[in-house]
Design an enzyme around this catalytic site. Sequence first.
Site, PDB file in Angstrom:
ATOM      1  N   LYS A  84       0.857  -1.196   0.000  1.00 29.67           N
ATOM      2  CA  LYS A  84       0.000   0.000   0.000  1.00 29.67           C
ATOM      3  C   LYS A  84       0.891   1.243   0.000  1.00 29.67           C
ATOM      4  O   LYS A  84       1.569   1.538   0.973  1.00 29.67           O
ATOM      5  CB  LYS A  84      -0.905   0.048   1.232  1.00 29.67           C
ATOM      6  CG  LYS A  84      -1.943   1.177   1.101  1.00 29.67           C
ATOM      7  CD  LYS A  84      -2.435   1.718   2.416  1.00 29.67           C
ATOM      8  CE  LYS A  84      -1.589   2.787   3.023  1.00 29.67           C
ATOM      9  NZ  LYS A  84      -1.539   4.073   2.312  1.00 29.67           N
ATOM     10  N   GLU A 129      10.654   1.010   9.515  1.00 31.10           N
ATOM     11  CA  GLU A 129      11.620   2.018   9.056  1.00 31.10           C
ATOM     12  C   GLU A 129      11.003   3.366   9.348  1.00 31.10           C
ATOM     13  O   GLU A 129      10.130   3.835   8.602  1.00 31.10           O
ATOM     14  CB  GLU A 129      11.890   1.856   7.560  1.00 31.10           C
ATOM     15  CG  GLU A 129      12.643   0.601   7.181  1.00 31.10           C
ATOM     16  CD  GLU A 129      14.080   0.608   7.685  1.00 31.10           C
ATOM     17  OE1 GLU A 129      14.570   1.659   8.129  1.00 31.10           O
ATOM     18  OE2 GLU A 129      14.702  -0.466   7.657  1.00 31.10           O
ATOM     19  N   GLU A 187      16.417  -3.293   6.439  1.00 34.04           N
ATOM     20  CA  GLU A 187      16.125  -3.530   5.025  1.00 34.04           C
ATOM     21  C   GLU A 187      17.459  -3.694   4.303  1.00 34.04           C
ATOM     22  O   GLU A 187      18.505  -3.319   4.817  1.00 34.04           O
ATOM     23  CB  GLU A 187      15.330  -2.352   4.439  1.00 34.04           C
ATOM     24  CG  GLU A 187      13.961  -2.264   5.079  1.00 34.04           C
ATOM     25  CD  GLU A 187      12.939  -1.515   4.243  1.00 34.04           C
ATOM     26  OE1 GLU A 187      13.196  -0.348   3.905  1.00 34.04           O
ATOM     27  OE2 GLU A 187      11.889  -2.105   3.939  1.00 34.04           O
TER      28      GLU A 187
HETATM   29  P1  NDP Z   1       3.191   8.402   7.647  1.00 33.84           P
HETATM   30  O1  NDP Z   1       3.609   7.723   8.898  1.00 33.84           O
HETATM   31  O2  NDP Z   1       2.207   9.492   7.740  1.00 33.84           O
HETATM   32  O3  NDP Z   1       2.580   7.336   6.618  1.00 33.84           O
HETATM   33  C1  NDP Z   1       3.324   6.199   6.208  1.00 33.84           C
HETATM   34  C2  NDP Z   1       2.360   5.196   5.587  1.00 33.84           C
HETATM   35  O4  NDP Z   1       1.557   4.618   6.619  1.00 33.84           O
HETATM   36  C3  NDP Z   1       1.389   5.809   4.591  1.00 33.84           C
HETATM   37  O5  NDP Z   1       1.177   4.894   3.543  1.00 33.84           O
HETATM   38  C4  NDP Z   1       0.142   5.982   5.424  1.00 33.84           C
HETATM   39  O6  NDP Z   1      -1.026   6.067   4.645  1.00 33.84           O
HETATM   40  C5  NDP Z   1       0.177   4.730   6.276  1.00 33.84           C
HETATM   41  N1  NDP Z   1      -0.580   4.776   7.511  1.00 33.84           N
HETATM   42  C6  NDP Z   1      -0.958   5.858   8.231  1.00 33.84           C
HETATM   43  N2  NDP Z   1      -1.619   5.468   9.350  1.00 33.84           N
HETATM   44  C7  NDP Z   1      -1.659   4.109   9.346  1.00 33.84           C
HETATM   45  C8  NDP Z   1      -2.182   3.118  10.225  1.00 33.84           C
HETATM   46  N3  NDP Z   1      -2.811   3.438  11.357  1.00 33.84           N
HETATM   47  N4  NDP Z   1      -2.035   1.814   9.908  1.00 33.84           N
HETATM   48  C9  NDP Z   1      -1.377   1.459   8.779  1.00 33.84           C
HETATM   49  N5  NDP Z   1      -0.868   2.349   7.902  1.00 33.84           N
HETATM   50  C10 NDP Z   1      -0.982   3.664   8.178  1.00 33.84           C
HETATM   51  O7  NDP Z   1       4.547   8.886   6.950  1.00 33.84           O
HETATM   52  P2  NDP Z   1       4.725   9.811   5.662  1.00 33.84           P
HETATM   53  O8  NDP Z   1       4.116   9.148   4.476  1.00 33.84           O
HETATM   54  O9  NDP Z   1       4.323  11.195   6.012  1.00 33.84           O
HETATM   55  O10 NDP Z   1       6.306   9.746   5.452  1.00 33.84           O
HETATM   56  C11 NDP Z   1       7.200  10.503   6.191  1.00 33.84           C
HETATM   57  C12 NDP Z   1       7.758   9.705   7.357  1.00 33.84           C
HETATM   58  O11 NDP Z   1       8.337   8.493   6.884  1.00 33.84           O
HETATM   59  C13 NDP Z   1       8.863  10.437   8.077  1.00 33.84           C
HETATM   60  O12 NDP Z   1       8.732  10.291   9.468  1.00 33.84           O
HETATM   61  C14 NDP Z   1      10.114   9.731   7.598  1.00 33.84           C
HETATM   62  O13 NDP Z   1      11.193   9.824   8.484  1.00 33.84           O
HETATM   63  C15 NDP Z   1       9.632   8.335   7.449  1.00 33.84           C
HETATM   64  N6  NDP Z   1      10.501   7.603   6.519  1.00 33.84           N
HETATM   65  C16 NDP Z   1      11.337   6.647   7.021  1.00 33.84           C
HETATM   66  C17 NDP Z   1      12.236   5.995   6.191  1.00 33.84           C
HETATM   67  C18 NDP Z   1      13.133   4.920   6.722  1.00 33.84           C
HETATM   68  O14 NDP Z   1      13.598   4.114   5.916  1.00 33.84           O
HETATM   69  N7  NDP Z   1      13.433   4.859   8.001  1.00 33.84           N
HETATM   70  C19 NDP Z   1      12.337   6.334   4.762  1.00 33.84           C
HETATM   71  C20 NDP Z   1      11.372   7.320   4.336  1.00 33.84           C
HETATM   72  C21 NDP Z   1      10.508   7.945   5.195  1.00 33.84           C
HETATM   73  P3  NDP Z   1      -1.512   7.486   4.039  1.00 33.84           P
HETATM   74  O15 NDP Z   1      -0.393   8.454   4.143  1.00 33.84           O
HETATM   75  O16 NDP Z   1      -1.849   7.169   2.643  1.00 33.84           O
HETATM   76  O17 NDP Z   1      -2.666   7.888   4.886  1.00 33.84           O
END
Ligand code: NDP
Length: 484
Positions: free
Chosen positions: A176, A250, A458
């Site tokens: 997703k 991650e 990963e």
């Molecule tokens: P989010 O945590 O807002 O969302 C990540 C994903 O989780 C999205 O697909 C989101 O859906 C989904 N999601 C949200 N709530 C839930 C839930 N309750 N259950 C299951 N899935 C859920 O992150 P962002 O997309 O804003 O990305 C930025 C963040 O990602 C930053 O904190 C960044 O540091 C981190 N990140 C970490 C990386 C790593 O490798 N450590 C690499 C890249 C980013 P939707 O947004 O469609 O609602």
Amino acid sequence: MIDPEPTASHFINGEYVEDKSGKLVDVIYPATGNVIAQVNAATPEILEAALNAARGAQSRWAALTGTERGRILRRAADIMRERNRELSELETYDTGKPLQETLVADASSAADALEYFGGIAGSLTGEHLQFGEDFIYTIREPLGVCVGIGAWNYPTQIAAWKGAPALACGNSMIFKPSETTPLCALKVAEILCEAGLPAGVYNVVQGLGDIGAALVTDPRVAKVSLTGSLPTGRKVYSAAAEGMRHVTMELGGKSPLIIFDDADLDDAVSGAILANFYSSGQICSNGTRVFVQSGIKDAFIARLKSRVGSAVLGDPMDEKTNFGPMVSEKQLKIVEGFIAKGLAQGAKLICGGERLDKPGFWLTPAIFSDVRDEMTIANEEIFGPVMSVLEFEHEEEVLKRANATEYGLAAGVFTQNLQRAHRVVKALQAGTCYINTYNDAPVEAPFGGVKMSGVGRENSKAAINHYSQLKSVYVRMSELEAPY
Ligand code: NDP
């Protein structure tokens, strides 16, 4: 609308699937703010179809030899490389990142993952342990149906970084993507099928967090791999715990980058730029707390300001552009909020932090100096082009300050003193450390965080243990004795 428009919102059981009844999600090109495509969030029926497809296909996929699975993954890597420009343009439409970046860092990194895990799929084995005439052997088994949930900053790469090791081990996957960048993962699924992946092994469904949440708790799911923020990570981790599901998390970071006064200044400035402004600062491992030793602080800031001043902001599709917009209005507003807090708490804005007066989500790269440890911008993940420069005097002091964060994703050090470099990285609490470089992430090396930045790794052979489990088989060849 982009040309060609996405064929459909979901990819299930080897084909694009459309279902217009789900919530409509606009896909916005960050450079203009224009709607370029629309997808529909998955309905319960779509989720059911994806789960059934993934479950039905998994055991047949696992029954192939690793070599057969690997061949398909490597073929997908080749197709991805052949279609690199098309995929890079799509990544640019999805995220706004300049083509100059996406041509080298996204589909190509996804292809590397497919090639690497395709390459080792045939040699995934258990062990043989001999005890006299008796022996034990272990069988490496897949977990079953894996769910991948992606963030919006590297949509092609994240879809492949999760899919490639999962598939190499004989699992199936439902991925997703973030609702903000839904297009690229569909292409990953399409290419895998074009390479010969059996239908149902890799599926993509669209939707917001609730769709991810529904997948995480489904009893058919054995493993969840999330790339996202810490708050989402907490929710997903606890939801997965209910069913004892395997997890890879991650998550975010607030990584330190330490520049000692003996560093090569030009290299250190390059490192700080790569650690803060690549992808408009929207990288989890970014070294956003730049600790500079006091003797070189002024020279460092002067050189940094001049280099950042030459960033080319413009049409992301123009290969001369090297700084793109932020991904969304929402993210831009979050970052503007942090800049306002930095100013209100007394940090000095050296340059940038201005919204451009044109359509799209444009923010110029911001550098703050005089940042103190207790300020919000030195503690919270900003996920945008905002660098904080903090001054330090001594090694012991900076290590204490660098580690004083709940996060532990990455850390960097610039120095020409070899002993100090190794001493410092040993003391830094981070999953990935860099010496005189920053933000390299080749598939051959493990990637992941410590502390609140995540669980598991990963990439590399380490990922195999997160997508497979070992069964021990005890074989008695000698006479079996019992006490009575
Ligand atoms: P989010 O945590 O807002 O969302 C990540 C994903 O989780 C999205 O697909 C989101 O859906 C989904 N999601 C949200 N709530 C839930 C839930 N309750 N259950 C299951 N899935 C859920 O992150 P962002 O997309 O804003 O990305 C930025 C963040 O990602 C930053 O904190 C960044 O540091 C981190 N990140 C970490 C990386 C790593 O490798 N450590 C690499 C890249 C980013 P939707 O947004 O469609 O609602």
